[in-house]
Design a protein around this motif. Structure first.
Motif, mmCIF file in Angstrom:
data_model
loop_
_atom_site.group_PDB
_atom_site.id
_atom_site.type_symbol
_atom_site.label_atom_id
_atom_site.label_comp_id
_atom_site.label_asym_id
_atom_site.label_seq_id
_atom_site.Cartn_x
_atom_site.Cartn_y
_atom_site.Cartn_z
ATOM 1 N N HIS B 169 0.855 -1.198 0.000
ATOM 2 C CA HIS B 169 0.000 0.000 0.000
ATOM 3 C C HIS B 169 0.885 1.241 0.000
ATOM 4 O O HIS B 169 0.902 1.998 0.970
ATOM 5 N N ALA B 172 -0.613 4.549 1.110
ATOM 6 C CA ALA B 172 -1.460 4.533 2.299
ATOM 7 C C ALA B 172 -1.331 5.828 3.092
ATOM 8 O O ALA B 172 -0.257 6.425 3.168
ATOM 9 N N LYS B 173 -2.466 6.260 3.633
ATOM 10 C CA LYS B 173 -2.443 7.377 4.584
ATOM 11 C C LYS B 173 -2.541 6.752 5.964
ATOM 12 O O LYS B 173 -3.572 6.221 6.356
ATOM 13 N N ASP B 227 -9.413 10.780 6.013
ATOM 14 C CA ASP B 227 -8.914 10.070 4.828
ATOM 15 C C ASP B 227 -7.891 8.986 5.177
ATOM 16 O O ASP B 227 -7.272 8.414 4.294
ATOM 17 N N ASP B 229 -6.382 5.482 5.763
ATOM 18 C CA ASP B 229 -6.847 4.183 5.276
ATOM 19 C C ASP B 229 -5.961 3.052 5.767
ATOM 20 O O ASP B 229 -6.092 1.917 5.320
ATOM 21 N N LYS B 251 -17.355 1.130 9.620
ATOM 22 C CA LYS B 251 -16.323 0.838 8.616
ATOM 23 C C LYS B 251 -15.867 -0.607 8.770
ATOM 24 O O LYS B 251 -15.966 -1.187 9.852
ATOM 25 N N ASP B 256 -11.858 -1.236 4.562
ATOM 26 C CA ASP B 256 -11.897 0.229 4.449
ATOM 27 C C ASP B 256 -10.632 0.833 5.047
ATOM 28 O O ASP B 256 -10.046 1.753 4.510
ATOM 29 N N VAL B 257 -10.297 0.329 6.206
ATOM 30 C CA VAL B 257 -9.072 0.771 6.870
ATOM 31 C C VAL B 257 -8.241 -0.469 7.168
ATOM 32 O O VAL B 257 -8.688 -1.376 7.866
ATOM 33 N N LYS B 258 -7.041 -0.522 6.580
ATOM 34 C CA LYS B 258 -6.156 -1.664 6.823
ATOM 35 C C LYS B 258 -5.520 -1.539 8.194
ATOM 36 O O LYS B 258 -5.318 -0.423 8.682
#
Lengths: 372, 329
Positions: B169, B172-173, B227, B229, B251, B256-258
């Protein structure tokens, strides 16, 4: 905004301004509000919430999901439940001029007893087993309160020292119960106490509200509150006047410990892990801070339940604001300290005098002193 | 530790300390939790090892203890005296002195805190018993107090996690859920992780290694960093707290969120298998076999490296249920 407001309403009637002498020249409404001991804490709370809202508009939204309330403000209300439960009891103890440093350790003991019982129970998932677990936890807290109260009221040990015994030894007791392990169990009804919802409102909030109303009725609809304050002002004079100082002092330590036991259960229920080393660690300081932020003086003789509620809300709002404001973890303690210093300074009687200025200075009045 | 926070008032501190000694009731027993020292019946050739474990404060520690006991057995050529210090330094010092009196071949221990060991370490040195530190280190004025240290490399754990994120990723954020600020695990895992993919970290908060505080931090992060993730949690427990917070917010954790965590306890691996975690770097407590090899080398008088890093694995969602069920911690 509805989250915190909801919490405030039931308490408002229970806090008649006890300190204000009745025979006063009528000050203007604005000035009366300004001088209310709750003014600055409430301003601080609202300011924090508004600032968070400006920084992040979603902070203020509350949504209904599956019939349950969700949102940052709901989280804050839920997070406030534990410190509020502790602070309610602490406020009563402080009103008598005492202090209870053992509440954090009592949290750990209660949770350890409850979860250890559940762990050994045949059917930890059943409602009755969970109820017995809660009762056992609260019963142990009762024993702790009996001990604290006995030390203070019968033996006359300084409250600071008397309750420090359990503060230190209590964690040892909790460790003995859990045998030094972190006991984890699964029990849906027990977990419900920490992370469930009743009528869409988080269970911890409901529990804290019920206790708030119960304590408010106990002290403000009976003479008990006044008697507590009289003991805090002058124990010996109260006794000579016929107040049962000893029994009442004993009682407040019991109430404080019971609430602490309940707080431990509510705090530990979502994760169901009895971590004797960490549950309730330094929570006694949080509780004292809630009480003081709410305008109650540590010297005793006066207490404000409504202020205590605001104090608890401020504390958990700060906790959340740290994340909302993107504050780096290294400086979060500094940020928290700054907010608390600002609130305490704003409450200082000296500063209020300066603000009040001029003519108003001539009126003698008993202002709540703030120990900062 | 609680003492130091109260320590502002000297009287209070003194009172607390005196109380602390009071509460150590039962510490008169020669060695709490000692598993029978076999002083008389030495089998020829067995290595006499005195091991002082700091306590059993977490599932990780219990697994560590079990692994050590399972590997340092008579069959493997060891004569182990194991003492649980119940997280009290005085118990641990007492145990170490007992080991000196018993004239064991090697002393191994996991110190409960870093400081305050000067005297006993000097005694061990004077008795010419080699000392092996396990998992944690000491801060002492004694010169060259131990022959070797064996433990996990937290920085490498952070790096491993970072490399997986970078590979899978890269955009990724990341929200970083930190452990207790200032702890070795927090500082070094963060350092290793950010070395690799620090630019992608958009936010951080401490969850104090607990589920409850990890959950609270992620609740806040959902609003503060809409934002984000990917969450990197410094331990499994905070990751599990994050799962609760994400699910409550509607979520899907892992989708949705790793979520990437470090530790690899059974609950964490189960979450990985269930698709709620995406990657788990192990912090392996089961290094009893590595410790056994090390002790043999020390006994044989071989030169051993000053540091021995425990071999950590890492898991992704292909992990099998059988593997998790076999997990002892």
């Amino acid at each position: 905004m509805s989250g915190p407001t909801v919490e405030l309403t039931p308490d408002t009637p229970s806090s008649p301004p006890p300190a204000q002498p009745a025979a006063q020249p009528r000050p203007s409404v604005a000035r009366r509000i300004m001088q209310h001991q709750l003014f600055w804490p409430v301003v601080a709370l609202i300011a924090l919430i508004i600032l968070c809202g400006i920084k992040n508009p979603t902070f203020l939204t509350i949504e209904l999901r599956d019939g349950n309330l969700f949102g940052q403000l709901v989280d804050i209300a839920r997070m406030s439940a534990t410190p509020l439960l502790l602070a309610l009891g602490m406020a009563l103890v402080i009103a008598t001029g005492g202090i209870d440093l053992s509440v954090g350790a009592v949290m750990a003991i209660s949770l350890a007893v409850s979860l250890t019982y559940l762990d050994g129970a045949a059917n930890p998932g059943s409602v009755s087993t969970a109820a017995v677990a809660v009762l056992l936890g609260v019963a142990v807290a009762l024993a702790a309160g009996l001990f604290n109260g006995f030390m203070v009221s019968v033996l006359g040990v300084q409250p600071f020292i008397a309750t420090m015994i359990l503060m230190v030894a209590g964690r040892g007791v909790a460790m003995l119960i859990t045998q030094g392990q972190i006991t984890t169990v699964t029990s849906a009804p027990f977990k419900f106490l920490g992370s469930g919802f009743v009528f869409g409102i988080p269970t911890p909030v409901i529990i804290a509200l019920i206790m708030l109303v119960a304590v408010a009725i106990l002290v403000r609809r009976t003479a008990l509150g006044m008697l507590l304050e009289s003991i805090g002002i002058n124990r010996e004079a109260s006794r000579l006047a016929g107040v049962q100082s000893r029994n009442i002092t004993w009682l407040v330590y019991i109430v404080c410990a019971l609430l602490a036991g309940l707080a431990g259960i509510v705090y530990g229920a979502p994760t169901m892990a009895a971590d004797a080393n960490n549950i309730g660690l330094m929570k006694e300081m949080d509780a004292i801070m809630c009480v003081v932020l709410g305008g109650t003086a540590l010297s005793g003789g006066k207490f404000y339940l409504s202020g205590t509620v605001v104090g608890a809300l401020i504390l958990s709002t700060i906790e959340r604001a740290v994340v909302i404001f993107h504050i780096p973890s290294q400086i979060t303690p500094l940020f928290k300290a700054l907010v608390i210093i600002v609130v305490c300074v704003a409450q200082s009687p000296k500063l209020r005098e300066l603000l009040r200025d001029g003519a108003a200075k001539l009126r003698p009045r008993a202002l709540p002193e703030v120990a900062s | 530790m609680r003492h130091s926070k109260l320590g502002r008032i000297a009287v209070a501190a003194i009172a607390t300390l005196s109380l602390a000694t009071l509460t150590a009731c039962g510490s008169d027993d020669p060695a709490p939790g000692s598993t029978g020292a076999t002083s008389g019946g030495d089998k020829g050739g067995n290595i006499k090892v005195g091991f002082s474990q700091l306590g059993a404060e977490s599932g990780w520690r219990t697994a560590n203890t079990e692994s050590i006991k399972a590997n340092l057995t008579a069959e493997n050529g060891f004569d182990l005296t194991f003492v649980d210090a119940q997280q009290k330094q005085e118990n641990q010092i007492k145990a170490l002195r007992d080991f000196i009196d018993q004239d064991v071949d090697i002393i191994a221990f996991s110190p409960v805190i870093e400081t305050g060991w000067d005297e006993v370490l000097q005694d061990i040195k004077d008795a010419e018993i080699p000392l092996v530190l396990v998992d944690r280190t000491v801060d002492t004025t004694v010169e060259d107090p131990y022959v070797t240290w064996i433990g996990a490399d937290f920085t490498q754990e952070g790096r491993t996690a970072g490399e997986w994120v970078k590979k899978n990723h890269p955009d990724a954020k990341i929200f970083e859920l930190q452990g207790t600020m200032g702890s070795g695990a927090q500082t070094n895992r963060q350092e290793g992780f950010r070395e690799v993919i620090g630019d992608n970290v958009i936010g951080e908060a401490s969850g104090n290694f607990t589920r409850a505080e990890g959950k609270a931090a992620v609740e806040g992060a959902l609003a503060a960093y809409p934002d984000m993730d990917l969450i990197f949690a410094h331990n499994d427990d905070m990751g599990l707290g994050a799962v609760e917070a994400l699910e409550a917010a509607g979520k899907k954790p892992g989708v949705d969120v790793k979520i990437v965590t470090v530790d690899g306890v059974r609950d964490g691996l189960q979450a990985l298998h269930d698709g709620k975690f995406n990657y788990v770097v192990e912090c392996n407590p089961a290094f009893g076999n590595q410790l056994a090899d090390l002790l043999r080398s020390v006994k044989a008088g071989e030169t051993v490296p000053k540091e021995t890093i425990v071999i950590d694995e890492a898991f992704d969602q292909t992990i099998t249920q059988e593997f998790i069920d076999a997990r002892t911690f």
